[in-house]
Motif scaffolding. Structure first.
Motif, PDB file in Angstrom:
ATOM      1  N   THR A  58      -1.712  19.656  -8.211  1.00 48.33           N
ATOM      2  CA  THR A  58      -1.239  20.420  -9.374  1.00 48.33           C
ATOM      3  C   THR A  58      -0.289  21.538  -8.963  1.00 48.33           C
ATOM      4  O   THR A  58       0.782  21.708  -9.539  1.00 48.33           O
ATOM      5  N   ALA A  59      -0.696  22.307  -7.942  1.00 47.22           N
ATOM      6  CA  ALA A  59       0.157  23.396  -7.477  1.00 47.22           C
ATOM      7  C   ALA A  59       1.450  22.858  -6.856  1.00 47.22           C
ATOM      8  O   ALA A  59       2.512  23.472  -6.975  1.00 47.22           O
ATOM      9  N   LEU A  60       1.355  21.695  -6.199  1.00 47.02           N
ATOM     10  CA  LEU A  60       2.530  21.079  -5.581  1.00 47.02           C
ATOM     11  C   LEU A  60       3.586  20.748  -6.624  1.00 47.02           C
ATOM     12  O   LEU A  60       4.785  20.966  -6.406  1.00 47.02           O
ATOM     13  N   VAL A  61       3.154  20.225  -7.763  1.00 49.93           N
ATOM     14  CA  VAL A  61       4.094  19.894  -8.842  1.00 49.93           C
ATOM     15  C   VAL A  61       4.839  21.142  -9.305  1.00 49.93           C
ATOM     16  O   VAL A  61       6.059  21.116  -9.508  1.00 49.93           O
ATOM     17  N   ALA A  62       4.099  22.249  -9.448  1.00 45.65           N
ATOM     18  CA  ALA A  62       4.721  23.497  -9.898  1.00 45.65           C
ATOM     19  C   ALA A  62       5.767  23.985  -8.910  1.00 45.65           C
ATOM     20  O   ALA A  62       6.861  24.405  -9.290  1.00 45.65           O
ATOM     21  N   HIS A  63       5.459  23.944  -7.620  1.00 44.50           N
ATOM     22  CA  HIS A  63       6.397  24.397  -6.596  1.00 44.50           C
ATOM     23  C   HIS A  63       7.562  23.422  -6.433  1.00 44.50           C
ATOM     24  O   HIS A  63       8.692  23.841  -6.156  1.00 44.50           O
ATOM     25  N   ALA A  64       7.291  22.129  -6.600  1.00 39.48           N
ATOM     26  CA  ALA A  64       8.359  21.137  -6.478  1.00 39.48           C
ATOM     27  C   ALA A  64       9.403  21.327  -7.584  1.00 39.48           C
ATOM     28  O   ALA A  64      10.598  21.119  -7.360  1.00 39.48           O
ATOM     29  N   ARG A  65       8.965  21.694  -8.761  1.00 38.28           N
ATOM     30  CA  ARG A  65       9.903  21.930  -9.865  1.00 38.28           C
ATOM     31  C   ARG A  65      10.887  23.047  -9.551  1.00 38.28           C
ATOM     32  O   ARG A  65      12.013  23.057 -10.036  1.00 38.28           O
ATOM     33  N   ASP A  66      10.452  23.990  -8.734  1.00 42.19           N
ATOM     34  CA  ASP A  66      11.327  25.101  -8.336  1.00 42.19           C
ATOM     35  C   ASP A  66      12.112  24.790  -7.072  1.00 42.19           C
ATOM     36  O   ASP A  66      12.833  25.644  -6.555  1.00 42.19           O
ATOM     37  N   ASN A  68      10.935  24.148  -4.030  1.00 42.37           N
ATOM     38  CA  ASN A  68      10.400  24.832  -2.850  1.00 42.37           C
ATOM     39  C   ASN A  68       9.646  23.920  -1.890  1.00 42.37           C
ATOM     40  O   ASN A  68       8.963  24.402  -0.986  1.00 42.37           O
ATOM     41  N   VAL A  69       9.724  22.597  -2.093  1.00 39.64           N
ATOM     42  CA  VAL A  69       9.013  21.660  -1.224  1.00 39.64           C
ATOM     43  C   VAL A  69      10.010  20.897  -0.366  1.00 39.64           C
ATOM     44  O   VAL A  69      10.954  20.293  -0.884  1.00 39.64           O
ATOM     45  N   ARG A  70       9.826  20.938   0.955  1.00 39.03           N
ATOM     46  CA  ARG A  70      10.651  20.179   1.883  1.00 39.03           C
ATOM     47  C   ARG A  70       9.897  18.892   2.205  1.00 39.03           C
ATOM     48  O   ARG A  70       9.070  18.840   3.106  1.00 39.03           O
ATOM     49  N   TRP A  71      10.174  17.851   1.433  1.00 33.67           N
ATOM     50  CA  TRP A  71       9.372  16.641   1.450  1.00 33.67           C
ATOM     51  C   TRP A  71       9.364  15.943   2.816  1.00 33.67           C
ATOM     52  O   TRP A  71       8.303  15.599   3.340  1.00 33.67           O
ATOM     53  N   VAL A 156       0.804  27.480   6.393  1.00 33.10           N
ATOM     54  CA  VAL A 156       1.940  28.335   6.032  1.00 33.10           C
ATOM     55  C   VAL A 156       2.513  29.055   7.253  1.00 33.10           C
ATOM     56  O   VAL A 156       3.723  28.971   7.512  1.00 33.10           O
ATOM     57  N   PRO A 157       1.691  29.774   8.052  1.00 30.88           N
ATOM     58  CA  PRO A 157       2.270  30.411   9.246  1.00 30.88           C
ATOM     59  C   PRO A 157       2.843  29.420  10.242  1.00 30.88           C
ATOM     60  O   PRO A 157       3.827  29.699  10.921  1.00 30.88           O
ATOM     61  N   ALA A 158       2.224  28.218  10.335  1.00 34.67           N
ATOM     62  CA  ALA A 158       2.736  27.211  11.269  1.00 34.67           C
ATOM     63  C   ALA A 158       4.101  26.706  10.826  1.00 34.67           C
ATOM     64  O   ALA A 158       5.011  26.531  11.645  1.00 34.67           O
ATOM     65  N   LEU A 159       4.276  26.479   9.545  1.00 39.13           N
ATOM     66  CA  LEU A 159       5.560  25.994   9.034  1.00 39.13           C
ATOM     67  C   LEU A 159       6.660  27.039   9.212  1.00 39.13           C
ATOM     68  O   LEU A 159       7.821  26.703   9.440  1.00 39.13           O
ATOM     69  N   VAL A 160       6.285  28.317   9.117  1.00 35.11           N
ATOM     70  CA  VAL A 160       7.270  29.387   9.297  1.00 35.11           C
ATOM     71  C   VAL A 160       7.615  29.564  10.770  1.00 35.11           C
ATOM     72  O   VAL A 160       8.788  29.596  11.160  1.00 35.11           O
ATOM     73  N   MET A 167       9.653  31.520   3.877  1.00 36.86           N
ATOM     74  CA  MET A 167       8.288  31.647   3.383  1.00 36.86           C
ATOM     75  C   MET A 167       8.072  30.900   2.064  1.00 36.86           C
ATOM     76  O   MET A 167       7.068  30.204   1.882  1.00 36.86           O
ATOM     77  N   ARG A 168       8.998  31.001   1.145  1.00 33.44           N
ATOM     78  CA  ARG A 168       8.840  30.343  -0.154  1.00 33.44           C
ATOM     79  C   ARG A 168       8.742  28.831   0.019  1.00 33.44           C
ATOM     80  O   ARG A 168       7.941  28.165  -0.630  1.00 33.44           O
ATOM     81  N   ASN A 169       9.555  28.273   0.922  1.00 36.63           N
ATOM     82  CA  ASN A 169       9.510  26.830   1.185  1.00 36.63           C
ATOM     83  C   ASN A 169       8.234  26.440   1.925  1.00 36.63           C
ATOM     84  O   ASN A 169       7.684  25.357   1.703  1.00 36.63           O
TER      85      ASN A 169
END
Length: 248
Positions: A58-66, A68-71, A156-160, A167-169
């Motif tokens: 659910t949260a992924l869909v919200a962030h993907a719309r903006d 912010n997801v690097r698939w 999150v810290p690992a991806l950064v 951070m947003r991505n």
């Protein structure tokens, strides 16, 4: 307070944290299920994976719309964790309850301390390192499989730091990683999922999903560091309580 109201309240808080921070909320699901709703440690980790998976989608869909997801990057990172997540999920049932609780408390405490100590992230300045990325993804998968948490507080810290994401991505992409790892861990627990108390887990999931949407909106109004500090203090208190309970 009835089990239904406790499930709704706990689910709302966990969804709120997951939607706002891209992770971390799930680490509260296990102690909530154990201490508030009477689940066994193994049952709690299985139920947590169900809750985490559905809420993360659910949260992924919200962030993907903006956007912010690097698939592609997220799927590659998650792929390294699929095997360890499945192995961890298979091994979790053979781990003594006290050991499982203590291990969870230690991971939660370490995550809380990291959140409190972390400064502003140097976004987008670190070149990706394939070996480190694979190692981080595998470690994250193992934690997800054994402890029943999505691992967003580690993702999150690992991806950064490892992949150099903004951070947003990283927040949005971590939800993709959480979903993949949680599904992999659940695949090894198919038999235990059927035995869950769905009268409790269902409302918990529903409240978490609604909370995730509110968390996404909250993230736009309150600074990330403020949210992170508040959550870290709560998580540290929960970790201390669980560790004392496991040892005593």
């Amino acid at each position: 307070m009835s089990a239904l109201l406790l499930a709704l309240a706990a689910g709302a808080v966990i969804g709120l944290a997951l939607g706002a921070l891209g992770g971390g909320g799930s680490v509260l699901a296990v102690p909530a299920l154990i201490y508030l709703l009477g689940f066994s440690p193994v049952g709690a980790t299985t139920a947590s994976l169900v809750i985490v998976t559905l809420t993360s989608v659910t949260a992924l869909v919200a962030h993907a719309r903006d956007g912010n997801v690097r698939w592609r990057t997220g799927l590659l990172f998650a792929a390294a964790g699929i095997g360890p997540a499945m192995l961890g999920g298979a091994l979790s049932a053979s781990i003594p309850a006290a050991v499982l609780t203590a291990a969870f408390a230690l991971v939660a405490g370490a995550a809380a301390l990291r959140m409190l100590r972390s400064g502003p992230a140097a976004e987008g300045t670190v070149p990706p390192r394939p070996v480190r990325a694979a190692a981080a993804g595998a470690g994250l998968g193992a934690v997800t499989g054994v402890l029943g948490v999505g691992g967003g507080f580690l993702a999150v810290p690992a991806l950064v730091s490892v992949l150099g994401m903004r951070m947003r991505n990283a927040v949005g992409t971590s939800l993709l990683v959480i979903t993949v790892n949680s599904l992999a861990a659940l695949a090894t627990r198919a038999g235990t999922v059927e035995g869950l108390d769905w009268a409790v887990v269902g409302p918990f999931v529903g409240a978490a999903i609604l909370g995730a949407w509110d968390g996404k909106r909250l993230a736009a109004k309150v600074s990330g560091p403020t949210l992170q500090r508040i959550f870290a203090l709560v998580l540290l208190a929960v970790a201390a309580f669980m560790l004392i309970d496991a040892v005593v």
